[in-house]
Structure formats: C-alpha cells, structure tokens
Design an enzyme around this catalytic site. Structure first.
Site, PDB file in Angstrom:
ATOM      1  CB  CYS A 277      -0.909   0.005   1.228  1.00 15.11           C
ATOM      2  SG  CYS A 277      -2.281  -1.145   1.045  1.00 15.11           S
TER       3      CYS A 277
ATOM      4  CB  CYS B 266      -4.408  -0.718  -1.216  1.00 16.14           C
ATOM      5  SG  CYS B 266      -2.859  -1.453  -0.689  1.00 16.14           S
TER       6      CYS B 266
END
Ligand SMILES: *[C@@H]1O[C@H](CO)[C@@H](O)[C@H](O)[C@H]1NC(C)=O
Length: 196
Positions: free
Chosen positions: A96, A177
């Site tokens: 992420c 993400c």
C-alpha cells in the site's frame, strides 16, 4: 565432335549453375530459419533471464502463460483478456501507498523509483520488468514468438504488446491500495491521455 563437346560443356554449365542456385537457395533458407529461430529464442531467453533475476518465480510457467495469450494468433486479434492467465500466474503483492503511475514521463519516473525505493512503477513489478521495452508477436498457424517482422503496432489496437500493457496497467491499478502517486509532464500537451 565439336557439337558433342559444346553440348557437354553447356550441360555441365547448366548443371553447375543449378547446383549453385540450389546451394544459394538452401543457404538462404537455412539462414532465414535459423535467424527466425534465434530471434524467437532471444526474446524467450531475455524474458526468462529477467524473470529469474527478479526473484525465484516459476519463470517457465510464467512464460507458458504469457505465450498462450498471443501465439498462433493474428497480430490484430489479441484481446486484452488473453493475458488474464498470465496475470493470475504472476502473483505479486503490491504494498500500500507505494504505487507510482506515470504518463509521458517514463524516464523520469524510473529514475525516481530507482533512487527512492519507497515508490514503484508498473515496470518495477515483475510483469512490467520482464517485458519493458520488448516487442513480440506471432502469426496464425505459428507456435513461435517472433520479435522481428511484427507489423506496426499503431495500426490496430488489439495487438499483443498494447493489449499486454493495458491488461498489466489495469491489474497494477486494481492492486493499488492506500495513497497512489501520479507523475505527469506539464510540458506535454495533453499531459495524459484522457481515455486511459
Ligand atoms: C516533457 O515534455 C516535453 C515536451 O513534450 C519534453 O520535451 C520533455 O522531455 C518531457 N520531460 C520528461 C521528463 O519526460
């Protein structure tokens, strides 16, 4: 007597010439076949070497999944979905907050992620790294990958290379993400393709 002689000479000449012709033809054929073979071997070798250098994936399995997307197909008939198997085969987790997208700023983006490992572009993932800068195609009835004599890519949208990058970019975007970064070039007009 002289007639026989000249007939003999001319026959010899004819025979000699056609043997030379055959030899030239065979040589050309052998050279052509071996060059085709070497080229297709080269791209496979290159991709496998990059894959193995990247990490310990099952590179042969990845190559097989890659190849089945376009081998034996017309260069204008390789839909994006044909790379689904490849995408499923290459499992790579993207951390992420690390992804960096670029448009018209490839070199700068790569110079940046090379220095600062905190971000990664598609070409820093295994898939992108393996195929960055390469071209490949096949043709109907062929079982081989060619990287020479592929028609010009711009002529049709569904060519093996464009379809791969579309599929890989979509996957990269889907795996993202958290916080994503985009590097654009403000001098380029337009700075990015609004359709992508
Ligand atoms: C940005 O775009 C301009 C104009 O197209 C170009 O000259 C320049 O090289 C680009 N810069 C980068 C970093 O790609």
């Amino acid at each position: 007597m002289s007639g026989e002689e000249s007939e003999c000479v001319s026959r010899k000449t004819r025979g000699g010439l056609s043997i030379v012709n055959y030899l030239v033809l065979i040589c050309a054929l052998v050279l052509w076949i071996s060059s085709q073979h070497t080229l297709s071997k080269d791209i496979k070798t290159e991709v496998l070497q990059r894959c193995e250098k990247y990490n310990e994936n099952d590179c042969q399995k990845i190559w097989t999944a890659f190849e089945q997307a376009y081998v034996g197909r017309d260069t204008c008939d390789v839909p994006v979905e044909n790379y689904d198997t490849l995408i499923d085969t290459v499992k790579q987790e993207i951390q992420c907050d690390k992804t960096l997208f670029w448009s018209k700023s490839k070199d700068l983006a790569h110079a940046f992620t090379k220095k600062r490992k905190c971000k990664m572009t598609l070409e820093d993932t295994l898939l992108g790294y393996m195929l960055d800068g390469l071209t490949w195609c096949s043709k109907p009835g062929s079982e081989e990958t060619l990287n020479c004599g592929c028609p010009e890519w711009t002529k049709c949208g569904n060519n093996p290379v464009s379809s791969f990058w579309k599929r890989a970019s979509a996957n990269f975007a889907a795996s993202t993400c958290g916080h994503a970064s985009v590097l654009l070039n403000a001098s380029a007009k337009p700075p990015y393709d609004p359709d992508r």
